[in-house]
Design a protein around this motif. Structure first.
Motif, PDB file in Angstrom:
ATOM      1  N   UNK A  26      -8.160  -0.222   4.163  1.00 10.60           N
ATOM      2  CA  UNK A  26      -7.842  -0.542   5.551  1.00 10.60           C
ATOM      3  C   UNK A  26      -9.008  -1.245   6.315  1.00 10.60           C
ATOM      4  N   UNK A  27     -10.153  -0.822   6.038  1.00 10.37           N
ATOM      5  CA  UNK A  27     -11.420  -1.444   6.508  1.00 10.37           C
ATOM      6  C   UNK A  27     -11.544  -2.860   6.198  1.00 10.37           C
ATOM      7  N   UNK A  28     -11.005  -3.110   4.924  1.00  7.64           N
ATOM      8  CA  UNK A  28     -11.110  -4.413   4.352  1.00  7.64           C
ATOM      9  C   UNK A  28     -10.106  -5.456   4.848  1.00  7.64           C
ATOM     10  N   UNK A  29      -8.899  -4.562   5.190  1.00  7.66           N
ATOM     11  CA  UNK A  29      -7.935  -5.758   5.709  1.00  7.66           C
ATOM     12  C   UNK A  29      -8.118  -5.813   7.247  1.00  7.66           C
ATOM     13  N   UNK A  30      -8.670  -4.786   8.002  1.00  5.90           N
ATOM     14  CA  UNK A  30      -8.769  -4.912   9.292  1.00  5.90           C
ATOM     15  C   UNK A  30     -10.189  -5.721   9.950  1.00  5.90           C
ATOM     16  N   UNK A  31     -11.255  -5.501   9.120  1.00  2.00           N
ATOM     17  CA  UNK A  31     -12.406  -6.132   9.505  1.00  2.00           C
ATOM     18  C   UNK A  31     -13.098  -7.109   8.561  1.00  2.00           C
ATOM     19  N   UNK A 152     -11.008  -2.907  -2.847  1.00  2.00           N
ATOM     20  CA  UNK A 152     -11.411  -2.868  -1.302  1.00  2.00           C
ATOM     21  C   UNK A 152     -13.048  -3.369  -1.348  1.00  2.00           C
ATOM     22  N   UNK A 153     -13.600  -3.291  -2.317  1.00  2.00           N
ATOM     23  CA  UNK A 153     -15.008  -3.610  -2.477  1.00  2.00           C
ATOM     24  C   UNK A 153     -15.184  -5.222  -2.410  1.00  2.00           C
ATOM     25  N   UNK A 154     -14.206  -5.867  -3.224  1.00  2.00           N
ATOM     26  CA  UNK A 154     -14.274  -7.354  -3.197  1.00  2.00           C
ATOM     27  C   UNK A 154     -13.267  -8.025  -2.404  1.00  2.00           C
ATOM     28  N   UNK A 155     -12.308  -7.102  -1.981  1.00  4.17           N
ATOM     29  CA  UNK A 155     -11.250  -7.883  -1.209  1.00  4.17           C
ATOM     30  C   UNK A 155      -9.855  -8.331  -1.827  1.00  4.17           C
ATOM     31  N   UNK A 156     -10.009  -8.197  -3.312  1.00  2.08           N
ATOM     32  CA  UNK A 156      -9.010  -8.867  -3.942  1.00  2.08           C
ATOM     33  C   UNK A 156      -7.509  -7.935  -3.702  1.00  2.08           C
ATOM     34  N   UNK A 198     -11.871  -1.967  19.330  1.00  4.20           N
ATOM     35  CA  UNK A 198     -12.498  -3.076  19.280  1.00  4.20           C
ATOM     36  C   UNK A 198     -11.521  -4.420  19.481  1.00  4.20           C
ATOM     37  N   UNK A 199     -11.532  -5.314  20.210  1.00  3.15           N
ATOM     38  CA  UNK A 199     -10.518  -6.564  20.307  1.00  3.15           C
ATOM     39  C   UNK A 199     -11.335  -7.643  19.436  1.00  3.15           C
ATOM     40  N   UNK A 200     -10.281  -8.311  18.698  1.00  4.79           N
ATOM     41  CA  UNK A 200     -10.781  -9.512  17.771  1.00  4.79           C
ATOM     42  C   UNK A 200      -9.613 -10.221  17.710  1.00  4.79           C
ATOM     43  N   UNK A 201      -9.875 -11.581  17.582  1.00  6.18           N
ATOM     44  CA  UNK A 201      -8.873 -12.615  17.354  1.00  6.18           C
ATOM     45  C   UNK A 201      -8.108 -12.301  16.012  1.00  6.18           C
ATOM     46  N   UNK A 202      -6.920 -12.667  15.939  1.00  8.26           N
ATOM     47  CA  UNK A 202      -5.981 -12.379  14.742  1.00  8.26           C
ATOM     48  C   UNK A 202      -6.091 -13.705  13.779  1.00  8.26           C
ATOM     49  N   UNK A 203      -6.705 -13.575  12.519  1.00  8.55           N
ATOM     50  CA  UNK A 203      -6.879 -14.401  11.651  1.00  8.55           C
ATOM     51  C   UNK A 203      -5.915 -14.416  10.345  1.00  8.55           C
ATOM     52  N   UNK A 204      -4.942 -13.532  10.324  1.00  4.68           N
ATOM     53  CA  UNK A 204      -4.163 -13.344   9.520  1.00  4.68           C
ATOM     54  C   UNK A 204      -2.637 -14.269   9.490  1.00  4.68           C
ATOM     55  N   UNK A 205      -2.137 -14.676   8.686  1.00  3.90           N
ATOM     56  CA  UNK A 205      -1.094 -15.113   8.690  1.00  3.90           C
ATOM     57  C   UNK A 205      -0.028 -15.656   7.652  1.00  3.90           C
TER      58      UNK A 205
END
Length: 207
Positions: A26-31, A152-156, A198-205
Motif C-alpha cells: 500500500x505504501x508503495x502504491x500510495x507514495x 513492494x521493495x522494487x515496486x514491480x 497528506x494531500x498530493x497530486x494524482x500521478x496514476x492513470x
C-alpha cells in the motif's frame, strides 16, 4: 472552463496473513516509497487514490487490515461492502498462501456477492520462492481470481495489481461521488489510523 467528468467510488480491501507485506504494498502504491521496517497494522488504515478509466474517474477507497489472528473478527467489518479485494501472500511462506485461500473462501461466503478478488504473490524480489507459481496460477484460474506478482521493495507489479483489479469491477456497482474538475483533481492519503492527512497530486492513470 474546466470539463467535469463523473467519479465512481469502489471500496477495496487488502487482506492476508501478518508480515506478507500488505502495508508495504500500500505504501508503495500510495507514495512510491518502501520502508525496510514498518510497524504491524493495528485494526486498519485507509487511503484513497483516483485513477482514470475511459470517461470516468475511479476513486479507490482502500483499507489495509491487520493480519494478526486476534484482529480477524475486525477484518469482517472492513471488507463488508468492498467491491474489490487484494488477497496477498508471501512467496517464501507456504502457510501464508494457504491462509490466502481461507481469505478467498471467507470473502466468497460473507463478502459482497459481486466482489472481485486479486490473488497477489508478494516479495518476488526475494530468492528461494517456496510457493509454486504454477500452483498459485492454477488456483486463481479455478476460483476466477486475478493473479498478480508484486514486490513492494522494487515496486514491480504494484500499480498494475491495483489498476487491474479496479478495471475488473463493473462501473455500475460502484457509488457515484462528487464530480471533480478534470484539471484540478487531487488525492488525499489517509495515514495510520486516520490521524494524519497528506494531500498530493494524482500521478496514476490508465487508458
Amino acid at each position: 472552463m474546466s470539463s467535469v467528468i463523473p467519479t465512481i467510488s469502489f471500496k477495496i480491501v487488502v487482506l492476508g496473513e501478518s508480515a506478507v507485506g500488505k502495508t508495504s504494498v500500500l505504501n508503495r502504491y500510495a507514495t512510491n516509497k518502501f520502508y525496510q521496517k514498518i510497524e504491524p497494522t493495528i485494526g486498519s488504515t485507509n487511503f484513497q487514490k483516483t485513477i482514470n478509466q475511459l470517461d470516468y474517474k475511479i476513486k479507490l477507497l482502500i483499507w489495509d487490515t491487520a493480519g494478526q489472528e486476534r484482529f480477524h473478527s475486525l477484518a469482517q467489518m472492513y471488507y463488508r461492502g468492498a467491491k474489490g479485494a487484494l488477497v496477498i501472500y508471501d512467496v517464501q511462506n507456504v502457510d501464508s498462501f494457504e491462509r490466502a485461500k481461507e481469505w478467498v473462501e471467507e470473502l466468497r461466503k460473507q463478502g459482497d456477492p459481486n466482489v472481485q478478488i486479486a490473488l497477489v504473490a508478494n516479495k518476488i524480489d526475494l530468492p528461494d520462492h517456496m510457493v509454486d507459481k504454477n500452483e498459485a496460477i492454477k488456483y486463481a484460474k479455478e476460483n476466477q481470481l486475478l493473479f498478480k506478482e508484486t514486490s513492494a521493495k522494487t515496486g514491480e507489479g504494484v500499480t498494475e495489481a491495483f489498476i487491474s483489479l479496479a478495471k475488473s469491477i463493473p462501473l455500475e456497482i460502484g457509488e457515484s461521488s462528487t464530480n471533480f474538475p478534470n484539471s484540478n483533481d487531487e488525492d488525499f492519503l489517509f495515514l495510520r489510523n486516520g490521524d494524519e492527512k497528506q494531500k498530493k497530486n494524482s500521478k496514476d492513470g490508465c487508458c
